[in-house]
Scaffold this motif. Sequence first.
Motif, PDB file in Angstrom:
ATOM      1  N   GLU A  92      -3.593   7.167  -3.715  1.00 28.05           N
ATOM      2  CA  GLU A  92      -3.421   6.438  -2.459  1.00 28.05           C
ATOM      3  C   GLU A  92      -4.727   5.831  -1.950  1.00 28.05           C
ATOM      4  N   ARG A  93      -5.865   6.369  -2.387  1.00 30.20           N
ATOM      5  CA  ARG A  93      -7.157   5.869  -1.913  1.00 30.20           C
ATOM      6  C   ARG A  93      -7.714   4.751  -2.796  1.00 30.20           C
ATOM      7  N   THR A  94      -6.956   4.320  -3.816  1.00 32.22           N
ATOM      8  CA  THR A  94      -7.442   3.260  -4.699  1.00 32.22           C
ATOM      9  C   THR A  94      -7.085   1.884  -4.141  1.00 32.22           C
ATOM     10  N   PRO A  95      -7.902   0.863  -4.449  1.00 26.96           N
ATOM     11  CA  PRO A  95      -7.599  -0.506  -3.982  1.00 26.96           C
ATOM     12  C   PRO A  95      -6.273  -1.041  -4.551  1.00 26.96           C
ATOM     13  N   GLU A  96      -5.931  -0.637  -5.770  1.00 29.58           N
ATOM     14  CA  GLU A  96      -4.680  -1.100  -6.375  1.00 29.58           C
ATOM     15  C   GLU A  96      -3.478  -0.612  -5.571  1.00 29.58           C
ATOM     16  N   PHE A  97      -3.513   0.655  -5.180  1.00 27.25           N
ATOM     17  CA  PHE A  97      -2.409   1.214  -4.395  1.00 27.25           C
ATOM     18  C   PHE A  97      -2.317   0.514  -3.043  1.00 27.25           C
ATOM     19  N   ARG A  98      -3.451   0.278  -2.411  1.00 29.53           N
ATOM     20  CA  ARG A  98      -3.440  -0.363  -1.092  1.00 29.53           C
ATOM     21  C   ARG A  98      -2.874  -1.774  -1.155  1.00 29.53           C
ATOM     22  N   ALA A  99      -3.152  -2.494  -2.254  1.00 27.88           N
ATOM     23  CA  ALA A  99      -2.611  -3.844  -2.406  1.00 27.88           C
ATOM     24  C   ALA A  99      -1.086  -3.804  -2.527  1.00 27.88           C
ATOM     25  N   VAL A 100      -0.579  -2.869  -3.321  1.00 25.97           N
ATOM     26  CA  VAL A 100       0.865  -2.740  -3.482  1.00 25.97           C
ATOM     27  C   VAL A 100       1.498  -2.259  -2.181  1.00 25.97           C
ATOM     28  N   TYR A 101       0.832  -1.329  -1.503  1.00 22.85           N
ATOM     29  CA  TYR A 101       1.394  -0.790  -0.261  1.00 22.85           C
ATOM     30  C   TYR A 101       1.411  -1.839   0.846  1.00 22.85           C
ATOM     31  N   ALA A 102       0.475  -2.790   0.804  1.00 24.63           N
ATOM     32  CA  ALA A 102       0.467  -3.850   1.816  1.00 24.63           C
ATOM     33  C   ALA A 102       1.769  -4.659   1.752  1.00 24.63           C
ATOM     34  N   LEU A 103       2.289  -4.881   0.554  1.00 19.73           N
ATOM     35  CA  LEU A 103       3.572  -5.569   0.417  1.00 19.73           C
ATOM     36  C   LEU A 103       4.692  -4.754   1.051  1.00 19.73           C
ATOM     37  N   ARG A 104       4.671  -3.455   0.788  1.00 22.43           N
ATOM     38  CA  ARG A 104       5.694  -2.580   1.351  1.00 22.43           C
ATOM     39  C   ARG A 104       5.594  -2.552   2.880  1.00 22.43           C
ATOM     40  N   ALA A 105       4.368  -2.501   3.399  1.00 28.28           N
ATOM     41  CA  ALA A 105       4.191  -2.452   4.848  1.00 28.28           C
ATOM     42  C   ALA A 105       4.772  -3.701   5.502  1.00 28.28           C
ATOM     43  N   GLY A 106       4.598  -4.853   4.861  1.00 28.48           N
ATOM     44  CA  GLY A 106       5.171  -6.089   5.398  1.00 28.48           C
ATOM     45  C   GLY A 106       6.685  -6.037   5.431  1.00 28.48           C
ATOM     46  N   MET A 107       7.282  -5.510   4.373  1.00 28.02           N
ATOM     47  CA  MET A 107       8.740  -5.404   4.323  1.00 28.02           C
ATOM     48  C   MET A 107       9.233  -4.391   5.351  1.00 28.02           C
ATOM     49  N   GLU A 108       8.526  -3.287   5.498  1.00 24.71           N
ATOM     50  CA  GLU A 108       8.935  -2.288   6.481  1.00 24.71           C
ATOM     51  C   GLU A 108       8.835  -2.836   7.896  1.00 24.71           C
ATOM     52  N   ALA A 109       7.877  -3.722   8.139  1.00 24.01           N
ATOM     53  CA  ALA A 109       7.758  -4.346   9.457  1.00 24.01           C
ATOM     54  C   ALA A 109       8.983  -5.213   9.737  1.00 24.01           C
ATOM     55  N   ALA A 110       9.447  -5.939   8.713  1.00 20.38           N
ATOM     56  CA  ALA A 110      10.636  -6.772   8.886  1.00 20.38           C
ATOM     57  C   ALA A 110      11.874  -5.917   9.153  1.00 20.38           C
ATOM     58  N   ILE A 111      12.019  -4.828   8.408  1.00 21.50           N
ATOM     59  CA  ILE A 111      13.164  -3.939   8.618  1.00 21.50           C
ATOM     60  C   ILE A 111      13.098  -3.304  10.003  1.00 21.50           C
ATOM     61  N   SER A 112      11.903  -2.902  10.418  1.00 21.90           N
ATOM     62  CA  SER A 112      11.728  -2.312  11.737  1.00 21.90           C
ATOM     63  C   SER A 112      12.111  -3.305  12.836  1.00 21.90           C
ATOM     64  N   GLN A 113      11.714  -4.556  12.673  1.00 22.28           N
ATOM     65  CA  GLN A 113      12.075  -5.569  13.664  1.00 22.28           C
ATOM     66  C   GLN A 113      13.597  -5.740  13.710  1.00 22.28           C
ATOM     67  N   GLY A 114      14.224  -5.732  12.548  1.00 19.93           N
ATOM     68  CA  GLY A 114      15.681  -5.840  12.504  1.00 19.93           C
ATOM     69  C   GLY A 114      16.361  -4.682  13.209  1.00 19.93           C
ATOM     70  N   GLU A 115      15.805  -3.498  13.059  1.00 18.95           N
ATOM     71  CA  GLU A 115      16.364  -2.318  13.724  1.00 18.95           C
ATOM     72  C   GLU A 115      16.170  -2.387  15.230  1.00 18.95           C
ATOM     73  N   ARG A 116      14.916  -2.675  15.655  1.00 19.10           N
ATOM     74  CA  ARG A 116      14.588  -2.645  17.083  1.00 19.10           C
ATOM     75  C   ARG A 116      15.262  -3.767  17.862  1.00 19.10           C
ATOM     76  N   CYS A 117      15.243  -4.974  17.320  1.00 18.41           N
ATOM     77  CA  CYS A 117      15.705  -6.132  18.076  1.00 18.41           C
ATOM     78  C   CYS A 117      17.176  -6.471  17.855  1.00 18.41           C
ATOM     79  N   PHE A 118      17.717  -6.144  16.690  1.00 14.31           N
ATOM     80  CA  PHE A 118      19.048  -6.631  16.348  1.00 14.31           C
ATOM     81  C   PHE A 118      20.033  -5.549  15.920  1.00 14.31           C
ATOM     82  N   GLY A 119      19.644  -4.289  15.976  1.00 15.19           N
ATOM     83  CA  GLY A 119      20.561  -3.205  15.631  1.00 15.19           C
ATOM     84  C   GLY A 119      20.963  -3.184  14.171  1.00 15.19           C
ATOM     85  N   LEU A 120      20.015  -3.427  13.286  1.00 15.23           N
ATOM     86  CA  LEU A 120      20.295  -3.537  11.858  1.00 15.23           C
ATOM     87  C   LEU A 120      20.920  -2.277  11.268  1.00 15.23           C
TER      88      LEU A 120
END
Length: 159
Positions: A92-120
């Motif tokens: 988890e402390r490697t740059p490779e993992f952080r790059a891959v996790y950044a993609l996941r964090a972006g997707m989780e932000a979209a899902i979170s917005q769908g949950e909070r604002c639109f009842g996904l």
Amino acid sequence: MAGPPGEGLFSAAAIHVDWNARQVTCPRGAKSSSWAASTEFGWETVKVKLSQSDCKPCPNRADRAGQSASRRLMTLRDRREFEGLQTARKRERTPEFRAVYALRAGMEAAISQGERCFGLHRARYVGLAKTRLQHIAIAAAMNLMRIGNWLAGIPIAPT
């Protein structure tokens, strides 16, 4: 406490576990006085105790064991799981993992917005076709909201 989780004096990464000798060594060099196999919540674990004579004079005892504790008590997963967890934490402390996790964090932000604002997470309809239509409508609404925010000059929140 020192450093982020997984690092520093008081974390599992800081202790040395000798599985063959069935002994744990703390960062200050004290060795465990007790080692017992156990099962907790269906998990195979090992209960480890350090001696009071080693822990009581330790200046970090309160941080490691708690204000009222006279010694450090630890519960470790079995060897395979403990070592796997330590390997994963190092990865988890490697740059490779952080790059891959950044993609996941972006997707989780979209899902979170769908949950909070639109009842996904709540299906308003019964049946796969209607639920699918609801999800498509929510995705369209999210896109319209983002376009509106972009036109209004509202910056995107960092993930």
